[in-house]
Scaffold this motif. Structure first.
Motif, short mmCIF file in Angstrom:
data_model
loop_
_atom_site.label_atom_id
_atom_site.label_comp_id
_atom_site.label_asym_id
_atom_site.label_seq_id
_atom_site.Cartn_x
_atom_site.Cartn_y
_atom_site.Cartn_z
N THR A 202 1.06 -0.94 -0.19
CA THR A 202 -0.06 -0.57 0.41
C THR A 202 0.67 1.17 -0.18
N HIS A 203 2.40 0.22 0.53
CA HIS A 203 3.23 2.05 0.33
C HIS A 203 4.24 2.01 -0.21
N THR A 204 6.09 2.36 0.04
CA THR A 204 6.77 1.65 -0.47
C THR A 204 7.42 1.95 0.95
N SER A 205 6.87 2.02 1.82
CA SER A 205 7.58 1.96 3.36
C SER A 205 7.55 0.76 3.19
N SER A 206 6.93 -0.03 2.76
CA SER A 206 7.78 -2.04 2.95
C SER A 206 9.21 -1.55 2.31
N VAL A 207 9.29 -1.10 1.64
CA VAL A 207 11.25 -1.73 1.63
C VAL A 207 11.77 -0.66 2.77
N GLN A 208 11.37 -0.08 3.36
CA GLN A 208 12.18 0.77 4.64
C GLN A 208 12.33 -0.95 4.85
N ALA A 209 11.38 -1.55 5.19
CA ALA A 209 11.47 -2.87 6.01
C ALA A 209 12.25 -3.85 5.65
N TYR B 294 -0.75 0.03 -4.18
CA TYR B 294 -2.25 -0.17 -4.94
C TYR B 294 -2.81 -0.25 -3.63
N ARG B 295 -4.23 1.13 -3.46
CA ARG B 295 -5.31 0.78 -2.50
C ARG B 295 -6.51 0.63 -3.46
N ASN B 296 -7.10 0.02 -2.09
CA ASN B 296 -8.76 -0.29 -2.37
C ASN B 296 -8.79 0.84 -2.83
N HIS C 103 1.93 5.65 -7.86
CA HIS C 103 3.56 5.61 -7.91
C HIS C 103 3.84 6.21 -6.81
N GLN C 104 4.94 6.13 -5.38
CA GLN C 104 5.38 6.43 -4.96
C GLN C 104 7.07 6.66 -5.69
N VAL C 105 7.23 7.42 -3.80
CA VAL C 105 9.50 7.29 -3.93
C VAL C 105 9.26 7.64 -2.89
N GLU C 106 10.29 6.32 -1.64
CA GLU C 106 10.50 6.54 -0.47
C GLU C 106 11.89 6.96 -0.85
N GLY C 107 11.93 7.43 0.36
CA GLY C 107 13.23 7.17 1.17
C GLY C 107 13.82 7.04 2.34
N PRO D 124 2.61 5.65 11.33
CA PRO D 124 2.23 5.10 12.87
C PRO D 124 4.11 5.24 13.01
N PHE D 125 5.18 4.72 11.74
CA PHE D 125 6.19 4.60 11.28
C PHE D 125 7.20 5.64 11.44
N THR D 126 7.23 6.71 11.90
CA THR D 126 7.72 8.36 11.61
C THR D 126 7.21 8.56 13.19
N GLU D 127 8.44 9.32 13.82
CA GLU D 127 8.08 10.54 15.04
C GLU D 127 9.40 11.05 15.31
N GLY E 65 4.80 12.62 2.85
CA GLY E 65 5.48 12.77 4.20
C GLY E 65 6.62 12.80 4.44
N CYS E 66 6.27 12.80 5.78
CA CYS E 66 7.88 12.45 6.46
C CYS E 66 8.12 12.52 8.08
N GLY E 67 9.03 12.51 8.19
CA GLY E 67 9.64 11.53 9.71
C GLY E 67 10.83 11.42 10.03
N MET E 68 10.56 11.35 11.82
CA MET E 68 12.31 10.54 11.89
C MET E 68 11.33 9.29 12.54
N PHE F 42 15.51 9.51 9.14
CA PHE F 42 14.99 10.05 9.28
C PHE F 42 14.10 9.36 7.40
N ALA F 43 12.59 9.49 7.86
CA ALA F 43 12.30 9.04 6.18
C ALA F 43 11.60 10.24 5.80
N PHE F 44 10.89 10.02 4.36
CA PHE F 44 9.88 10.31 3.36
C PHE F 44 9.16 9.57 2.29
N GLY F 45 8.01 9.71 2.14
CA GLY F 45 7.41 9.31 0.73
C GLY F 45 6.62 10.12 0.42
N MET F 46 6.84 9.77 -1.27
CA MET F 46 5.48 11.18 -2.24
C MET F 46 5.63 10.27 -3.01
N1 PHE Z 1 4.31 5.97 3.41
C1 PHE Z 1 3.21 7.09 3.66
C2 PHE Z 1 2.35 7.19 2.16
O1 PHE Z 1 1.59 6.26 1.85
C3 PHE Z 1 4.69 8.26 2.95
C4 PHE Z 1 5.54 8.30 5.02
C5 PHE Z 1 6.89 8.07 4.08
C6 PHE Z 1 5.64 8.89 5.69
C7 PHE Z 1 8.24 7.59 5.36
C8 PHE Z 1 6.08 9.64 6.16
C9 PHE Z 1 7.48 7.84 6.04
O2 PHE Z 1 1.37 8.18 2.70
#
Ligand code: PHE
Length: 345
Positions: free
Chosen positions: A171-178, A197-199, A211-215, A253-256, A286-289, A308-312
């Motif tokens: 549902t997001h590229t944040s899975s690549v972080q893990a 993908y989201r329903n 599409h997203q790009v995760e950092g 949930p994954f950044t603070e 979206g981003c955060g520590m 830090f991480a971010f996703g757009m």
């Molecule tokens: N995964 C979040 C989203 O899909 C974006 C995000 C990525 C937020 C990384 C914070 C850190 O909206």
């Protein structure tokens, strides 16, 4: 009698020399007439029996000369036919004639924008990490600190594989972080582009695939200020050197702490008012520590490392950039739409 034959040889020689050969058909006719299996010269040669013995040798030489002349002419024209290197010397070749049009393809606007984003981060040392689109719920949700009862986990929001409640379309590229944190040791500095993908109900503004790009940046002593500066650099490379950004407090949930980043788009015309809902600001990412819980889940010691991480999302940025008003156009592959991007890289 024999003088007749000598006259005929002379005639043939003149005819060969005067032959007009301007194209392949004429060249072929020439070949058949003078060099083919039933050529005229053979017939002439057959006349040798009627030639006086004293002149037989002379006759033979003349017929040979005829044959050689015909061969030479044939060879020189053959070389001048199209496709050979003598082409350019052929007066019949029109170098200014238009050629068959060569259809060139184009990059998809999503690829164009995604590549630009990737290049911006590559310039400051991020490397590309590509991962699977079919994920398990651990990498997509659990490792990312998303509680069991979080609505995103619901069948209503997420596509699960048939007969499975663990395999899903990410549902997001944040899975690549893990994926990366469980397999690589810090320092980690990756950029992860890909499809998610989201329903969701498909409309002009949202789609069930995008599409997203995760950092992700993990190292010792990584601070919120590092993140802000990195994202400011990105915004200015992407949207112009005077671009202003603002970070608004948010929740993931994954950044603070978490934030959403806006860029100042301006309020110069009616479109700008509509796009920015009258504020002039556009939300880009979206981003955060990285939450210490996430680091622990992935086997990284939060007492030593931070990050830090971010996703757009890409589609919205592509739509803004190219004034595309319906997201569905990005997935229909209508060549009339795609052709507009020929030459854009
Ligand atoms: N995964 C979040 C989203 O899909 C974006 C995000 C990525 C937020 C990384 C914070 C850190 O909206």
């Amino acid at each position: 009698m024999s003088s007749d034959i000598f006259a005929r040889i002379q005639q043939s020689l003149e005819a060969i020399k005067a032959a007009i050969i301007e194209n392949e058909t004429e060249l072929e006719a020439f070949r058949i007439k003078y060099l083919g299996s039933k050529n005229e010269l053979k017939e002439l040669f057959g006349e040798i029996k009627n030639v006086d013995n004293s002149r037989k040798k002379e006759f033979g030489q003349l017929v040979n000369e005829l044959k050689e002349t015909a061969e030479k002419i044939y060879e020189s024209h053959k070389l001048a036919q199209p496709g050979t290197e003598k082409d350019v010397n052929n007066a019949n070749l029109d170098m200014s004639a238009p050629c068959e049009p060569i259809l060139s393809g184009s990059r998809h606007p999503v690829s164009i924008v995604m590549n630009r984003i990737i290049q911006i981060f590559e310039r400051i040392g991020f490397t590309i990490a590509e991962e699977r689109e079919i994920e398990d719920d651990w990498h997509n949700f659990t490792a990312m600190n998303t509680p069991e009862d979080h609505p995103a986990r619901d069948m209503q929001d997420t596509f699960y594989l048939k007969d499975s409640n663990t395999q899903l379309l990410r549902t997001h590229t944040s899975s690549v972080q893990a994926r990366i944190m469980t397999t690589q040791a810090p320092p980690i500095r990756i950029i992860a582009p890909g499809r998610v993908y989201r329903n969701e109900t498909i409309s002009s503004r949202s789609h069930c695939q995008f599409h997203q790009v995760e950092g992700l940046y993990i190292d010792t002593n990584v601070s919120f200020a590092d993140m802000k500066q990195t994202l400011l650099y990105f915004a200015r490379e992407m949207y112009g050197e005077d671009t202003e950004i603002r970070l608004r407090p948010s929740f993931f949930p994954f950044t603070e702490p978490s934030a959403e980043m806006d860029v100042y788009w301006g309020l110069n015309n009616e479109d700008d008012y509509r796009i920015t809902k009258g504020t002039g600001w556009l939300e880009i990412l979206g981003c955060g520590m990285v939450d210490p819980e996430v680091l622990i889940n992935c086997g990284i010691d939060p007492k030593i490392y931070s990050g830090f991480a971010f996703g757009m999302g890409i589609e919205r940025q592509a739509m803004l950039q190219y004034k595309i008003t319906d997201i569905r156009q990005l997935f229909e592959n209508d060549t009339r739409f795609l052709k507009q991007f020929i030459g854009v890289i």
